[in-house]
Motif scaffolding. Sequence first.
Motif: not given
Length: 498
Positions: A293-309
């Motif tokens: 609910h609070h962090y919908p970016h987790v659908v498809g991306k890392a909760f901790k965005p740096a790990y998308d690297a």
Amino acid sequence: MSEFEKGLVWMRRDLRCTDNATLTQALSTCREVYVVFVFDTMILKGLPADDRRVAFIHDSVAELARTLADAGGALIVRHGDPTVAIPSLAKSLGVQAVFAGRDYEPAAVARDRFVARSLDDLGIAFEALKDQVIFEASEILTSQGEPYSVFTPYQRAWLKQVRPVDLAPHGRTRDLQHLAVPPNDAEALPSLASLGFDVSEARRMAVPAGESGARQLLDDFLPRMAHYHERRDYPAVRGPSYLSVHLRFGTISIRTLAREAHAAMFQEGDAGSGARKWLSELIWREFYFMILHHYPHVVGKAFKPAYDAIEWASGMAADANFQAWCEGRTGYPLVDAAMRQINQTGYMHNRLRMVTASFLVKDLGIDWRRGEAYFARALNDFDLAANNGGWQWAASTGCDAQPYFRIFNPTTQSETFDPHGRFIRKYVPELANLPDKALHAPWRADAQTLLGGKVTLGRDYPQPVVAHDVARKETLARYAVVKTPAVTGKRIDDVGVE
């Protein structure tokens, strides 16, 4: 006094009449209540024709229809796009309000917004109610008014906040009243074939469907709950409740399960320990709903965005390893047994979900999203929030206080949680004749042992696709280039989604 003359209950993830918050609200505020279920073509079109989950839903809907009919009502069934079907039906029935259990998945939120706008254009209210969780959205926050990003403090806050009223049931089957039958009567439940599905008996879930099936499993589990904390990690032992698929489709309410666990957790000894551990698992489910609910970016991306690297393994070798993982041909018996279990039954033991996920990400170096997508297709109890949360936990990209260097050793896990190989022998029968000591790592066995077990590695059973010790070092190097990040994802209220 009734607030509405007529209301329509749109059932989705709440396929039951007992303890149904949405149905109870409609019955208490409307003189007449219609009930509808939509076989959503927007969801069904992406599923294989033998998807066992559709058969489970179909059986559960059939039982729901019988329960409503016995109570003097009827279940209206539609097959189509609900964004069209619900406003159209609401208009034709002349209702003043549509009631539905609140959903938290981004696609479902968008769907409900569209339906709400369409209904509003018709002068019809849309009421979404909390039903599939005890606490939702922003009901549990830190002292700074922020959502929790680590489970343990969230669980402490959950347990501190919960009250008997939060766990109380919403209505009972015998309380059904004001149910209405549509003017042209309800349509007959469409067959699976007419929906485009053909699910053989062998392909169907082993668990019974509907409210009655859920109750049967709960009655079986309650005497075993005292030992849940001791048995839950052993896949060859009857330790879990096996109720996750029923929670997923709402054939039993979360309040019923949490109430049983919460009442027993204060007992002394094993009874209290087992109940506390089971309740903790139910709270994990709510934690992941809150995160989605609070962090919908987790659908498809890392909760901790740096790990998308992170640079994941790719190319033909990685694809071959992924296929071996999917088919249970990695050369690691516990991993292979677990993957064969999910392929054959649609079920995978929770401990093995962690083991197989860790192996894919941290032994094979493959992007967690590929595994998440595979589980989404294969799991009977697939739930976006829990599946995503579990995979990101295993990949160390999600809500976890543990660092990235937690890497499961598949052989040690096998020796610890299937010491006598009962689970492995069931799903990897080609190794059944090996002694326990050799079963967990057959590549370490001497030639005489393999001969006695009728196993030739590379022919009867594969050599390991990777060496765990080597893969572990590669994973540590892969993660080490990413600085441990703070959470920077946008909260859902930052992007204007309710």
